[in-house]
Enzyme design. Sequence first.
Site, PDB file in Angstrom:
ATOM      1  N   LYS A  24      64.146 102.005 -36.272  1.00 19.96           N
ATOM      2  CA  LYS A  24      63.597 100.811 -35.647  1.00 19.96           C
ATOM      3  C   LYS A  24      64.266  99.565 -36.236  1.00 19.96           C
ATOM      4  O   LYS A  24      64.745  99.642 -37.361  1.00 19.96           O
ATOM      5  CB  LYS A  24      62.085 100.751 -35.836  1.00 19.96           C
ATOM      6  N   LYS A  67      52.625 109.845 -40.113  1.00 26.26           N
ATOM      7  CA  LYS A  67      51.545 109.641 -41.088  1.00 26.26           C
ATOM      8  C   LYS A  67      50.399 110.598 -40.786  1.00 26.26           C
ATOM      9  O   LYS A  67      50.079 110.849 -39.617  1.00 26.26           O
ATOM     10  CB  LYS A  67      51.027 108.191 -41.008  1.00 26.26           C
ATOM     11  N   GLU A 102      49.184  93.959 -45.542  1.00 26.63           N
ATOM     12  CA  GLU A 102      49.803  94.393 -46.798  1.00 26.63           C
ATOM     13  C   GLU A 102      49.771  93.286 -47.848  1.00 26.63           C
ATOM     14  O   GLU A 102      49.799  92.108 -47.510  1.00 26.63           O
ATOM     15  CB  GLU A 102      51.264  94.781 -46.552  1.00 26.63           C
ATOM     16  N   ASP A 134      58.519  93.802 -36.641  1.00 28.89           N
ATOM     17  CA  ASP A 134      58.551  94.742 -37.765  1.00 28.89           C
ATOM     18  C   ASP A 134      57.391  95.737 -37.692  1.00 28.89           C
ATOM     19  O   ASP A 134      57.563  96.924 -37.979  1.00 28.89           O
ATOM     20  CB  ASP A 134      58.492  93.962 -39.086  1.00 28.89           C
ATOM     21  N   HIS A 186      55.493  99.878 -34.685  1.00 30.24           N
ATOM     22  CA  HIS A 186      54.544 100.906 -35.122  1.00 30.24           C
ATOM     23  C   HIS A 186      53.170 100.842 -34.439  1.00 30.24           C
ATOM     24  O   HIS A 186      52.681 101.843 -33.917  1.00 30.24           O
ATOM     25  CB  HIS A 186      54.312 100.797 -36.635  1.00 30.24           C
TER      26      HIS A 186
HETATM   27  C1  BG6 Z   1      58.139  99.445 -42.336  1.00 25.75           C
HETATM   28  C2  BG6 Z   1      58.228  97.949 -42.305  1.00 25.75           C
HETATM   29  O1  BG6 Z   1      58.586 100.000 -41.133  1.00 25.75           O
HETATM   30  O2  BG6 Z   1      56.781  99.823 -42.538  1.00 25.75           O
HETATM   31  C3  BG6 Z   1      57.715  97.352 -43.602  1.00 25.75           C
HETATM   32  O3  BG6 Z   1      59.588  97.561 -42.105  1.00 25.75           O
HETATM   33  C4  BG6 Z   1      56.306  97.847 -43.875  1.00 25.75           C
HETATM   34  O4  BG6 Z   1      57.741  95.941 -43.552  1.00 25.75           O
HETATM   35  C5  BG6 Z   1      56.254  99.369 -43.785  1.00 25.75           C
HETATM   36  O5  BG6 Z   1      55.946  97.413 -45.171  1.00 25.75           O
HETATM   37  C6  BG6 Z   1      54.813  99.847 -43.867  1.00 25.75           C
HETATM   38  O6  BG6 Z   1      54.755 101.242 -43.837  1.00 25.75           O
HETATM   39  P1  BG6 Z   1      54.454 102.090 -45.136  1.00 25.75           P
HETATM   40  O7  BG6 Z   1      54.398 103.469 -44.647  1.00 25.75           O
HETATM   41  O8  BG6 Z   1      55.591 101.832 -46.088  1.00 25.75           O
HETATM   42  O9  BG6 Z   1      53.163 101.570 -45.679  1.00 25.75           O
END
Ligand code: BG6
Length: 455
Positions: A134, A168, A202, A221, A226
């Site tokens: 992505k 996940k 986050e 992003d 997602h």
């Molecule tokens: C990624 C994003 O695809 O997913 C990040 O580019 C993000 O910015 C991350 O922090 C979150 O996913 P995970 O699985 O790392 O918590």
Amino acid sequence: MESIGTLVVLGATGDLTSRLLLPGLGRLLTEQPGRRIRLIGADLAPRDSQQWADTVRAAFDSVEATGPAVDHVLAHAEYLVTDAASAEDLQQVLASATGIPALYFALPPAVTAQAIAALHEVALPEGTVLALEKPFGVDRASAAALNRQLASLVEEDQVFRVDHFLGKSTVLNILGLRFANYLFEPLLNRDHVAKVEIVYDEQLGLENRAGYYDRAGAMVDMIQSHLLQVMALVTMDAPQSVHATDLRAAKTEALRAVRPFGGDPVAASRRARYTAGTIEDRRLPSYVEEHGVDPERDTETLAEVTLESSTWRWSGVPFTLRSGKALGAARRDIAITFREVPHLPTGLDGHLEPTVLRLCLKPDAMVLELNVNGPGDPFVLDRGRLTADFGAGRLNPYGEVLHGLLDRDPSLSLSGAAAEHAWGVVDQIRAAWQSGQVPLEEYPAGSPGPQNWQS
Ligand code: BG6
């Protein structure tokens, strides 16, 4: 079906490869000691095969990967200095591959597009699989153009549009929870659900990723890449099977129905950017002062959009998708809030809240939040919680992604049409933002977001 013989990672020296791809591979190979693949690292940086093997070993060590499949990869790891945009270089990489190759484009969208164009001058071995990270394109038009280019190279089931969220544990559990129980599925519709929130807040800030993130922002992003896929899994109708064809068709159909709530991308979206602040003793500079950020781009670090699924099942139910960086507290869940009861029998007292089914993405678990007669006065309501642990899953999300890729099973990858539908939604919101109708608000790092968002 014969599985992949050689995995070629284009963008081998990048952050994604060492942080996510290789650890995912390490976990997979530990789980499947009988698997034999060759791993070729390819990138512009001048490295040799020993240095590449060292990088792979360090990533494998970080997940305690061991066993014969791991040893085989390390013993045969090869690195080729490669310009991914050069047909000649790509041909050379493929000549080094044994068995059916998978080309993994761990590259920025612009370089991936050049590499796909260059592949048209390359003789691809039968069955070659292409995996694209992505974001898939930078908007709907570029995603459609990329889809056309890919379609003239290989069959659709040889294209893997990667979304690690689909690997996940909780996201995979949506399938079992919805379709293997009678309890929830009859209730998941407009008659019983008041609202759905899909949130990935986050505490992490930019983490030196300005080169990528400043062009993407939270909307692309996270929401484009997602959260829309997660929404599709929540809203889709029951597929005939969870095999690639049926599952991808059901998700694609679900995404086709998604639009801004009330058809108004201005009223349905908000955006904000963090200023300096502190998160758990960690001081973060303002986003615009981070190295590599161009303040003129007005990149949002927090995006929220309310969507609807225009279907008989879901019409009128707001789905709020939100994700942000540098927030005070992490929240990563899918919260399905049911309607209020039509009448609370007189005599039952206490604070009445709607029932919520919360699917938590970290740690992977499910919590059903209910009103119950609590331990004290039996006629005074209390909040009860039924929790089920989904477990972290046998592999990590990238391990699941690679598992599908190496077995040539695209169940967990996006169809070309799904990628275009997701961009269609996001393009509408971004057009409203670019026209200046949705202000870019601010929030201090470590806070819950802009003050006027707290309700
Ligand atoms: C990624 C994003 O695809 O997913 C990040 O580019 C993000 O910015 C991350 O922090 C979150 O996913 P995970 O699985 O790392 O918590």
